[in-house]
Write an enzyme that holds these catalytic residues in place. Structure first.
Site, PDB file in Angstrom:
ATOM      1  N   GLU A  22       7.530  24.341   1.186  1.00 28.96           N
ATOM      2  CA  GLU A  22       7.946  25.368   2.136  1.00 28.96           C
ATOM      3  C   GLU A  22       7.701  24.933   3.582  1.00 28.96           C
ATOM      4  O   GLU A  22       8.474  25.256   4.477  1.00 28.96           O
ATOM      5  CB  GLU A  22       7.194  26.691   1.899  1.00 28.96           C
ATOM      6  CG  GLU A  22       7.606  27.455   0.655  1.00 28.96           C
ATOM      7  CD  GLU A  22       6.842  26.999  -0.589  1.00 28.96           C
ATOM      8  OE1 GLU A  22       6.212  25.909  -0.554  1.00 28.96           O
ATOM      9  OE2 GLU A  22       6.901  27.719  -1.602  1.00 28.96           O
ATOM     10  N   LEU A  23       6.607  24.205   3.799  1.00 31.84           N
ATOM     11  CA  LEU A  23       6.290  23.795   5.170  1.00 31.84           C
ATOM     12  C   LEU A  23       7.372  22.855   5.710  1.00 31.84           C
ATOM     13  O   LEU A  23       7.841  22.997   6.835  1.00 31.84           O
ATOM     14  CB  LEU A  23       4.920  23.114   5.227  1.00 31.84           C
ATOM     15  CG  LEU A  23       4.473  22.693   6.627  1.00 31.84           C
ATOM     16  CD1 LEU A  23       4.339  23.903   7.547  1.00 31.84           C
ATOM     17  CD2 LEU A  23       3.149  21.929   6.587  1.00 31.84           C
ATOM     18  N   LYS A  32      -1.858   4.851   9.254  1.00 30.38           N
ATOM     19  CA  LYS A  32      -2.329   5.387   7.976  1.00 30.38           C
ATOM     20  C   LYS A  32      -3.769   5.863   8.037  1.00 30.38           C
ATOM     21  O   LYS A  32      -4.623   5.221   8.635  1.00 30.38           O
ATOM     22  CB  LYS A  32      -2.182   4.327   6.885  1.00 30.38           C
ATOM     23  CG  LYS A  32      -0.724   4.080   6.621  1.00 30.38           C
ATOM     24  CD  LYS A  32      -0.429   3.634   5.231  1.00 30.38           C
ATOM     25  CE  LYS A  32       1.090   3.537   5.128  1.00 30.38           C
ATOM     26  NZ  LYS A  32       1.602   3.463   3.803  1.00 30.38           N
ATOM     27  N   ILE A  86      17.086  -8.563   5.362  1.00 31.97           N
ATOM     28  CA  ILE A  86      15.928  -8.326   4.501  1.00 31.97           C
ATOM     29  C   ILE A  86      16.317  -7.673   3.172  1.00 31.97           C
ATOM     30  O   ILE A  86      15.516  -7.619   2.247  1.00 31.97           O
ATOM     31  CB  ILE A  86      14.880  -7.493   5.261  1.00 31.97           C
ATOM     32  CG1 ILE A  86      14.519  -8.171   6.576  1.00 31.97           C
ATOM     33  CG2 ILE A  86      13.622  -7.277   4.452  1.00 31.97           C
ATOM     34  CD1 ILE A  86      14.014  -9.599   6.452  1.00 31.97           C
ATOM     35  N   SER A 103      18.378  -4.351   2.367  1.00 29.03           N
ATOM     36  CA  SER A 103      19.219  -3.159   2.322  1.00 29.03           C
ATOM     37  C   SER A 103      20.186  -3.140   3.501  1.00 29.03           C
ATOM     38  O   SER A 103      19.891  -3.651   4.581  1.00 29.03           O
ATOM     39  CB  SER A 103      18.356  -1.904   2.320  1.00 29.03           C
ATOM     40  OG  SER A 103      17.519  -1.873   3.439  1.00 29.03           O
ATOM     41  N   ASP A 159       9.679  -8.619  -2.419  1.00 28.04           N
ATOM     42  CA  ASP A 159       9.064  -7.914  -1.286  1.00 28.04           C
ATOM     43  C   ASP A 159       7.644  -7.476  -1.606  1.00 28.04           C
ATOM     44  O   ASP A 159       7.389  -6.896  -2.657  1.00 28.04           O
ATOM     45  CB  ASP A 159       9.880  -6.652  -0.951  1.00 28.04           C
ATOM     46  CG  ASP A 159      11.270  -7.000  -0.431  1.00 28.04           C
ATOM     47  OD1 ASP A 159      11.422  -8.066   0.182  1.00 28.04           O
ATOM     48  OD2 ASP A 159      12.193  -6.190  -0.652  1.00 28.04           O
ATOM     49  N   HIS A 165      13.487  -0.199  13.495  1.00 28.74           N
ATOM     50  CA  HIS A 165      12.992   1.178  13.614  1.00 28.74           C
ATOM     51  C   HIS A 165      13.667   1.902  14.770  1.00 28.74           C
ATOM     52  O   HIS A 165      13.423   3.070  15.011  1.00 28.74           O
ATOM     53  CB  HIS A 165      11.475   1.185  13.811  1.00 28.74           C
ATOM     54  CG  HIS A 165      10.763   0.466  12.711  1.00 28.74           C
ATOM     55  ND1 HIS A 165      10.367  -0.841  12.829  1.00 28.74           N
ATOM     56  CD2 HIS A 165      10.424   0.860  11.465  1.00 28.74           C
ATOM     57  CE1 HIS A 165       9.801  -1.226  11.696  1.00 28.74           C
ATOM     58  NE2 HIS A 165       9.827  -0.214  10.855  1.00 28.74           N
ATOM     59  N   CYS A 184      13.047  -5.802   9.132  1.00 31.86           N
ATOM     60  CA  CYS A 184      12.940  -5.137   7.823  1.00 31.86           C
ATOM     61  C   CYS A 184      14.350  -4.771   7.364  1.00 31.86           C
ATOM     62  O   CYS A 184      15.333  -5.167   8.000  1.00 31.86           O
ATOM     63  CB  CYS A 184      12.041  -3.897   7.967  1.00 31.86           C
ATOM     64  SG  CYS A 184      11.565  -3.159   6.389  1.00 31.86           S
TER      65      CYS A 184
HETATM   66  N1  GLN Z   1      14.286  -5.182   0.613  1.00 30.99           N
HETATM   67  C1  GLN Z   1      13.863  -3.948   1.179  1.00 30.99           C
HETATM   68  C2  GLN Z   1      14.919  -3.445   2.150  1.00 30.99           C
HETATM   69  O1  GLN Z   1      15.556  -4.271   2.742  1.00 30.99           O
HETATM   70  C3  GLN Z   1      12.566  -4.089   1.910  1.00 30.99           C
HETATM   71  C4  GLN Z   1      12.072  -2.795   2.468  1.00 30.99           C
HETATM   72  C5  GLN Z   1      10.676  -2.845   3.062  1.00 30.99           C
HETATM   73  O2  GLN Z   1      10.147  -3.897   3.317  1.00 30.99           O
HETATM   74  N2  GLN Z   1      10.086  -1.714   3.313  1.00 30.99           N
HETATM   75  O3  GLN Z   1      15.081  -2.253   2.338  1.00 30.99           O
HETATM   76 ZN    ZN Z   2       9.990  -4.328   5.461  1.00 28.90          ZN
END
Ligand code: GLN
Ligand code: ZN
Length: 758
Positions: free
Chosen positions: A16-17, A115, A433, A435, A601, A696, A728
């Site tokens: 719910e939050l 974290k 990487i 995806s 990975d 990011h 990434c």
């Molecule tokens: N192979 C993954 C991707 O490319 C690696 C993701 C990750 O390192 N968090 O999404």
């Molecule tokens: Zn990554």
């Protein structure tokens, strides 16, 4: 004997939050509605904790309890202070850069997130500098205390202690330790305000006490509780996530009225602790595991606790080991797990029931909870002997594993020659990487298939189309080593967990990750094995579309382990090795199918590091060992890659070197390659791809930026061993910026190559 809890999940039975927050941020609901949802969630939480003698208050948060502490102490970054709207809006801006209805004008940089100890929960890092002043505003906490009193429970406010608060913050060019003397008067005022509201006990969380501390920090703990401990409220100092070890003496010397310790992870220290406990101090034992989802062995625990209870009498308190924030809320609404699995588990609400049974047994005799104890014993016995957990084949195979399983035949330099011959890659090879953008179309495709709305045939065709697009795009762009794009994967751990024997998935087992974000960790309950190939079909199809090498793409055993709830009936190391064997089979099948580069990975290798340095070696040894079992059964002409999406390597560089991968890709773009100092020539002998595209952010790196960064990299690592790639995976990115960025990346490689031959 008394019972209490250190904290309860805030997200609600049905998240719910999350829904309330996100609808507020979208401008669809009012602040009043959001506040009401908060009040309702708190009331519900107290309702299900009402059998406890003391109930946590202040554990609820609209975003994060560390951020709440910053706000309560008036430590608000200037960039948020100067923005408009209500305090709650400014609070959200501090957390995530924007609040409801904010346009570009009111957006500010979001607070840094990191974290919380060794959990998967992220907190907003407090910011300190030489001008930091504190000014207490405890109204929100005081209101919640009153709310709890009205709800008919006995509140025990939960406060992040002053030393841990400072410990968790960041300060550039400034010694944050000096702030303690400014901080303590505010904490003292807080304690007095709570006393004036009839609060009897306050829980001060100082989890830093389970870590290695230098003398300054130890002295600060002493100073803090000398100042706070003799006030008008009784203080329970709460430690969790490990054992106090060398900090035990310090904790016991403080003028506090009670000490809470993690008696799950710190089980071995309990006897010593009781022997040394001063007369005036109560002891709270965190006996129910707040970090995992299995039922407690209540009978065994009662055997352990009975003599302790006899000795300590009403100075004994019982609780979960830590806040229940880190486990899902309620098993009763679960629909995906079968009854057998369900009978082995306890989520937050069920853990409180366990606590109640323990309390009744100790206070009134076991007879009174006879049925409950019998049921518990039966469930545990069934779990122990279940054929779903124990797979003799897996165990037999594990017993055969020796060092040779983790070893390549020849050293890297020899292998590299074979790779050069076979792959014939240019200088500065470019790759990604794994995806590619997870579009709405892709996600809806997977969902439809999962819900049975489209059949396997249609699904396969549709996913193949996606792979084909991705391959064609990469060829057109001119990348050297291609990927299939991971369109068939929801999540890099879940995808494999769903196909491996020994894993289960809940429907509602959500745990807060940060703010409104929740994750549903897989549940690794039994011996792990691979039933059939999991990725081969997709990778082979993708490879069939191109003459360039397409990487096989897998998640490593350590990451699978660290992002799951795992079994507690064998060591993490053994569990990890089982996963490693299952993944090894996939590696070998990919190789057999003609795939010449395989990436494994290990995104979460680093976050599995124990809180105590002296335990690092042990962890790294079995973690690296497991990775090597997965990766190193291949022929020497197969090239093994790994990827890690963080940039702190200095302290684990030896372990990473021991993985002996041919190529490692890492995050590096934000630090302008400075982090490569850790990878200087002698320290890292193999190939490396320092990320040059910060995935990011939606920003597109320029050719110049990439060239400059790679030139920096080439100062530290011979260019023959450098790869060019993003930080990434691209799954969270949109296509337009992805296309633009990868075009620049390929162009940068061209510039660098011609500079090299000029
Ligand atoms: N192979 C993954 C991707 O490319 C690696 C993701 C990750 O390192 N968090 O999404
Ligand atoms: Zn990554």
């Amino acid at each position: 004997m008394k019972t209490h809890n250190l904290g309860f999940p805030r997200i609600g039975d049905n998240r719910e939050l999350k829904h309330a927050l996100e609808s507020y941020w979208r401008g669809e609901t009012s602040q009043t509605e959001l506040l009401e949802t908060g009040a309702r969630l708190r009331k519900n939480n107290w309702g299900c904790q009402k059998r406890l003698n003391y109930v946590p208050v202040g554990d609820f948060s609209f975003y994060d309890h560390v951020l709440d502490t910053s706000w309560m102490l008036g430590n608000i970054p200037d960039r948020a202070r100067e923005t408009g709207g209500s305090p709650l809006d400014r609070y959200f801006r501090t957390a995530r850069g924007q609040s409801a209805g904010d346009g570009k004008d009111n957006q500010i940089p979001a607070g840094e997130m990191t974290k919380w100890f060794d959990t998967n929960y992220h907190y907003i890092v407090p910011e300190f500098d030489s001008s930091t002043e504190f000014c207490l505003d405890a109204q929100s906490l005081l209101d919640q205390v009153q709310e709890a009193q009205k709800a008919g429970v006995r509140p025990k406010p939960v406060i992040l202690g002053p030393v841990t608060y400072l410990f968790l913050g960041k300060a550039e060019n400034f010694n944050k330790k000096t702030l303690l003397k400014k901080l303590l008067p505010e904490y003292a005022r807080l304690v007095n305000l709570l006393a004036a509201q009839d609060v009897e006990w306050v829980q001060m969380d100082e989890p830093l006490l389970v870590m290695d501390l230098d003398n300054d920090w130890k002295h600060m703990v002493e100073q803090a509780y000398q100042a706070l401990g003799s006030g008008s409220v009784k203080i329970m100092l709460a430690t969790y996530f490990g054992s106090l070890e060398d900090n035990l003496g310090l904790a016991l010397s403080l003028p506090i009225q009670a000490l809470h310790v993690d008696a799950v992870r710190g089980k071995d220290q309990v006897a010593d602790l009781i022997g040394r406990l001063p007369e005036h101090m109560d002891l709270s034992l965190g006996v129910i595991d707040g970090r995992n989802i299995w039922k407690t062995d209540l009978n065994a625990l009662l055997d352990r606790l009975t003599p302790i209870h006899e000795q300590l009498g009403d100075r004994l308190w019982l609780a979960p080991s830590c806040s229940l924030l880190h486990v899902p809320v309620d098993l009763r609404i679960e629909s995906e797990l079968d009854t057998e699995l369900l009978s082995w588990m306890a989520f937050a609400r069920q853990k409180l029931v366990e606590l109640d049974i323990l309390a009744n047994a100790l206070n009134q005799g076991r007879k009174i909870v006879e049925t409950e104890l019998e049921e518990n014993a039966k469930a545990l016995k069934n779990r122990k002997k279940s054929t779903r957990i124990h797979n003799p084949d897996v165990q037999a195979r594990l017993a055969q594993v020796d060092d040779t399983w983790g070893q390549r035949n020849q050293p890297y330099l020899e292998r590299a020659k074979l790779h050069k011959e076979k792959l014939n890659l240019p200088l500065y090879p470019t790759t990604t990487i794994g995806s590619f953008p997870q579009t709405k179309e892709i996600r809806s495709l997977r969902l439809k298939f999962k819900k049975g709305k489209i059949g396997l045939g249609d699904y396969t065709t549709a996913i193949r189309d996606q792979l084909k697009n991705t391959i064609q795009f990469q060829e057109k762009t001119g990348l050297d080593v291609l990927v299939h794009g991971e369109a068939e994967r929801n999540d890099m751990v879940e995808y494999f967990g769903e196909q491996l024997d020994g894993f289960a998935f809940s429907r509602y087992g959500w745990v807060q990750s940060y703010g409104s974000r929740c994750v549903k960790p897989p549940i690794l309950f039994g011996d792990v094995s691979r039933l059939q190939p999991m990725t081969v079909m997709w990778i082979v199809y993708a490879q069939s579309l191109s003459d360039k090498p397409v990487k096989g793409m897998l998640t490593g055993p350590v990451t699978i382990l660290n992002w799951s709830f795992v079994r507690d009936d064998q060591s993490r190391a053994d569990t990890c090795r089982q996963v490693a064997l299952a993944m090894r089979d996939e590696v070998l099948d990919l190789e057999k199918a003609g795939i010449s580069i395989i990436q494994i990975d290990e995104a979460a290798l680093r976050e599995g590091l124990p809180l105590r340095k002296k335990q690092w070696d042990e962890y790294l040894n079995w973690a690296v060992g497991a990775f090597r079992i997965t990766a190193n059964g291949v022929k020497d002409d197969t090239q093994i890659h790994t990827h890690m999406c963080y940039s702190e390597f200095n302290d684990i560089i030896d372990a990473i070197t021991r993985m002996d991968t041919d190529v490692i890709t890492i995050e590096a773009s934000r630090s302008n390659m400075e982090i490569l100092n850790a990878f200087d020539e002698t320290a890292y002998p193999n190939e490396i791809g320092p990320g040059v595209y910060d995935i990011h952010s939606p920003n597109v790196p320029t050719v110049d930026f990439i060239v400059t960064n790679m030139k920096e990299a080439a100062k530290r690592i011979p260019r023959e061993r450098l790869w060019i790639n993003p930080d990434c995976g691209l799954k969270t990115r949109a296509w337009p910026e992805t296309k633009a960025a990868l075009k620049n990346l390929v162009e940068a490689a061209r510039v660098l190559r011609s500079a090299a031959t000029a």
